[in-house]
Motif scaffolding. Structure first.
Motif, mmCIF file in Angstrom:
data_model
loop_
_atom_site.group_PDB
_atom_site.id
_atom_site.type_symbol
_atom_site.label_atom_id
_atom_site.label_comp_id
_atom_site.label_asym_id
_atom_site.label_seq_id
_atom_site.Cartn_x
_atom_site.Cartn_y
_atom_site.Cartn_z
ATOM 1 N N SER A 61 94.275 91.479 30.429
ATOM 2 C CA SER A 61 94.309 91.269 28.989
ATOM 3 C C SER A 61 95.442 92.080 28.391
ATOM 4 N N PHE A 62 95.757 91.762 27.165
ATOM 5 C CA PHE A 62 96.680 92.627 26.446
ATOM 6 C C PHE A 62 96.383 92.582 24.961
ATOM 7 N N ASP A 63 96.705 93.690 24.329
ATOM 8 C CA ASP A 63 96.610 93.790 22.883
ATOM 9 C C ASP A 63 98.021 93.645 22.351
ATOM 10 N N ILE A 64 98.177 92.850 21.325
ATOM 11 C CA ILE A 64 99.482 92.679 20.712
ATOM 12 C C ILE A 64 99.375 93.107 19.253
ATOM 13 N N SER A 65 100.345 93.883 18.824
ATOM 14 C CA SER A 65 100.397 94.358 17.443
ATOM 15 C C SER A 65 101.779 94.026 16.893
ATOM 16 N N ILE A 66 101.808 93.315 15.783
ATOM 17 C CA ILE A 66 103.062 92.874 15.170
ATOM 18 C C ILE A 66 103.204 93.553 13.816
ATOM 19 N N LYS A 67 104.336 94.195 13.613
ATOM 20 C CA LYS A 67 104.585 94.867 12.339
ATOM 21 C C LYS A 67 105.702 94.142 11.601
ATOM 22 N N THR A 68 105.410 93.759 10.351
ATOM 23 C CA THR A 68 106.418 93.190 9.461
ATOM 24 C C THR A 68 106.650 94.195 8.332
ATOM 25 N N ALA A 69 107.518 93.868 7.423
ATOM 26 C CA ALA A 69 107.798 94.770 6.306
ATOM 27 C C ALA A 69 106.573 94.963 5.410
ATOM 28 N N THR A 70 105.694 93.969 5.359
ATOM 29 C CA THR A 70 104.559 94.036 4.448
ATOM 30 C C THR A 70 103.197 94.200 5.117
ATOM 31 N N GLU A 71 103.057 93.765 6.373
ATOM 32 C CA GLU A 71 101.744 93.794 7.018
ATOM 33 C C GLU A 71 101.842 94.133 8.493
ATOM 34 N N ARG A 72 100.672 94.429 9.054
ATOM 35 C CA ARG A 72 100.536 94.634 10.494
ATOM 36 C C ARG A 72 99.452 93.676 10.983
ATOM 37 N N TYR A 73 99.752 92.941 12.032
ATOM 38 C CA TYR A 73 98.819 91.980 12.617
ATOM 39 C C TYR A 73 98.514 92.442 14.035
ATOM 40 N N SER A 74 97.279 92.214 14.469
ATOM 41 C CA SER A 74 96.947 92.577 15.845
ATOM 42 C C SER A 74 95.954 91.575 16.422
ATOM 43 N N MET A 75 95.945 91.539 17.743
ATOM 44 C CA MET A 75 95.051 90.619 18.434
ATOM 45 C C MET A 75 94.830 91.115 19.851
ATOM 46 N N HIS A 76 93.598 91.035 20.312
ATOM 47 C CA HIS A 76 93.251 91.342 21.697
ATOM 48 C C HIS A 76 92.904 90.020 22.360
ATOM 49 N N CYS A 77 93.440 89.786 23.545
ATOM 50 C CA CYS A 77 93.108 88.521 24.200
ATOM 51 C C CYS A 77 93.178 88.626 25.713
ATOM 52 N N PHE A 78 92.338 87.835 26.359
ATOM 53 C CA PHE A 78 92.397 87.603 27.792
ATOM 54 C C PHE A 78 93.135 86.283 27.949
ATOM 55 N N ILE A 79 94.244 86.288 28.675
ATOM 56 C CA ILE A 79 95.013 85.057 28.811
ATOM 57 C C ILE A 79 95.237 84.716 30.277
ATOM 58 N N LYS A 80 95.435 83.445 30.520
ATOM 59 C CA LYS A 80 95.746 82.970 31.865
ATOM 60 C C LYS A 80 97.146 83.427 32.233
ATOM 61 N N GLN A 81 97.340 83.778 33.479
ATOM 62 C CA GLN A 81 98.635 84.226 33.995
ATOM 63 C C GLN A 81 99.190 85.347 33.126
ATOM 64 N N GLN A 82 98.365 86.349 32.896
ATOM 65 C CA GLN A 82 98.654 87.402 31.927
ATOM 66 C C GLN A 82 99.994 88.074 32.163
ATOM 67 N N ARG A 83 100.294 88.495 33.370
ATOM 68 C CA ARG A 83 101.547 89.228 33.622
ATOM 69 C C ARG A 83 102.767 88.352 33.376
ATOM 70 N N GLN A 84 102.729 87.149 33.884
ATOM 71 C CA GLN A 84 103.856 86.233 33.704
ATOM 72 C C GLN A 84 104.061 85.914 32.226
ATOM 73 N N LYS A 85 102.987 85.606 31.521
ATOM 74 C CA LYS A 85 103.090 85.249 30.105
ATOM 75 C C LYS A 85 103.543 86.435 29.262
ATOM 76 N N LYS A 86 103.062 87.613 29.599
ATOM 77 C CA LYS A 86 103.481 88.811 28.864
ATOM 78 C C LYS A 86 104.990 89.024 29.028
ATOM 79 N N ASN A 87 105.472 88.892 30.257
ATOM 80 C CA ASN A 87 106.908 89.068 30.508
ATOM 81 C C ASN A 87 107.745 87.998 29.811
#
Length: 146
Positions: free
Chosen positions: A101-127
């Motif tokens: 799994s991985f947690d992703i956190s996105i920061k913009t000038a106005t907000e911060r978004y985050s999401m935790h997910c279990f994904i298929k082919q996690q290492r390949q997709k993350k890269n």
């Protein structure tokens, strides 16, 4: 046009169910073989933790389809309602990598978004996602949680 897609993985949900069953079996064993008051703590905690694991199983098994996508110069996080973030607005992305799994956190000038997910082919997709975002000039930080 979709440049990147990552789909939810249901396989990890079964880990939560197996852990819940193991905790419930452990609780029964404590009740059966130990009579000391010191073992009362596992008898109380194991069912509570097992209930949390069953809830996590249900939540994870229900997730289906896309988790994250990049399309038309936008990053899309598929939560209850899709969150669409234009790539040009993204300042930094942090990816906390775990086992499967991985947690992703996105920061913009106005907000911060985050999401935790279990994904298929996690290492390949993350890269792939890291390469794509860095190619667009977005700062990407990675943290290994293992």
């Amino acid at each position: 046009m979709k440049e990147f897609e990552a789909h939810h993985a249901k396989g990890y949900a079964w880990i939560f169910l197996i852990l819940a069953i193991a905790l419930l079996v452990g609780c029964i064993l404590f009740l059966t073989f130990w009579t000391d008051d010191a073992f009362l703590i596992p008898v109380i905690l194991f069912p509570i933790v097992a209930a949390v694991m069953i809830i996590m199983f249900v939540i994870t098994i229900k997730k289906d389809g896309l988790a994250v996508a990049v399309a038309d110069d936008r990053l899309i996080l598929y939560k209850k309602e899709p969150i669409v973030i234009p790539l040009i607005d993204i300042l930094t992305v942090s990816i906390h990598d775990g086992d499967g799994s991985f947690d992703i956190s996105i920061k913009t000038a106005t907000e911060r978004y985050s999401m935790h997910c279990f994904i298929k082919q996690q290492r390949q997709k993350k890269n792939e996602l890291i390469t794509l975002l860095r190619g667009r000039g977005i700062t990407v930080r990675t943290f290994d949680l293992t």
